[in-house]
Design an enzyme around this catalytic site. Sequence first.
Site, PDB file in Angstrom:
ATOM      1  N   ALA A  61      16.293  -0.627 -28.488  1.00  0.00           N
ATOM      2  CA  ALA A  61      16.877   0.675 -28.196  1.00  0.00           C
ATOM      3  C   ALA A  61      18.395   0.562 -28.065  1.00  0.00           C
ATOM      4  CB  ALA A  61      16.281   1.232 -26.905  1.00  0.00           C
ATOM      5  N   GLY A 106      12.184  -2.054 -28.800  1.00  0.00           N
ATOM      6  CA  GLY A 106      11.691  -1.017 -29.694  1.00  0.00           C
ATOM      7  C   GLY A 106      11.476  -1.505 -31.107  1.00  0.00           C
ATOM      8  N   GLU A 109       8.135  -3.052 -31.050  1.00  0.00           N
ATOM      9  CA  GLU A 109       7.141  -1.983 -30.923  1.00  0.00           C
ATOM     10  C   GLU A 109       6.963  -1.236 -32.237  1.00  0.00           C
ATOM     11  OE1 GLU A 109       7.358  -0.421 -26.395  1.00  0.00           O
ATOM     12  OE2 GLU A 109       9.294  -0.551 -27.426  1.00  0.00           O
ATOM     13  N   GLU A 129      12.393  -5.923 -22.264  1.00  0.00           N
ATOM     14  CA  GLU A 129      12.733  -4.819 -21.361  1.00  0.00           C
ATOM     15  C   GLU A 129      12.750  -5.232 -19.891  1.00  0.00           C
ATOM     16  OE1 GLU A 129      10.965  -2.899 -25.066  1.00  0.00           O
ATOM     17  OE2 GLU A 129      10.539  -4.658 -23.831  1.00  0.00           O
TER      18      GLU A 129
END
Length: 255
Positions: A61, A106, A109, A129
């Site tokens: 992110a 991300g 993911e 994270e």
Amino acid sequence: MTVTLEVAEGVGTLRLDRPPMNALDVATQDRIKELAEEAGRREDVRAVVIYGGEKVFAAGADIKEMQNMDHTAMILRARALQDSFTAVARIPKPVVAAVTGYALGGGCELALCADYRIAADNAKLGQPEILLGLIPGAGGTQRLPRLVGPSKAKDLIFTGRMVKADEALAIGLVDRVVPAADVHTEAHAWAARLAQGPAIALRAAKEAIDTGVETDLETGLAVERNWFAGLFATEDRERGMRSFVEEGPGKAKFL
């Protein structure tokens, strides 16, 4: 555009293009959702490659953007974040992630949303994270354990450590490791081969598997049974069986 969709030979390439690290800011997330839904609708797209370029898949992110978001702002954004990635997972066609360089947070993911993952031998994947005082928020706590098992997922998520390509292959986080220069070529070849297959049967197989792993065996068998019978109404089934009888296995040409 931070994300583009290019189509050739039945393969749609969903290309991330936000140098230098393909950080997944809000605009990029929304664009991923938009193009994933478009790829799902388009008849000329029969398989999809997710690719971040030669150097990096996606490093996660946009932390600078997230730093300015408070609790209220993230409550309003969190669902849209998940929905953008779920749109990729729900593309009703075979999807392969071509992972080069970093696929973190991300980025990891996003790769988890593919049906198959081909990684460069220099790739590094992880869910860091926890090092920010957070947990994965785009599906990592759910898709990662379903792929590699709860224990291995907890190791990666609790520690935030990165894994190299060889370890990612060993634990089932990626499916193949190839030289970095060959990642896109190999991913495109995988997708192109499936793009020549029976589109409705491939859609049925994906939906049956994805539904089955999320529910009990009896429900999964019912989904399989309904799709199996339904495919007998398709031209592809007629074509495939006729070719098998007349020419032998593996020679059918599907439209």
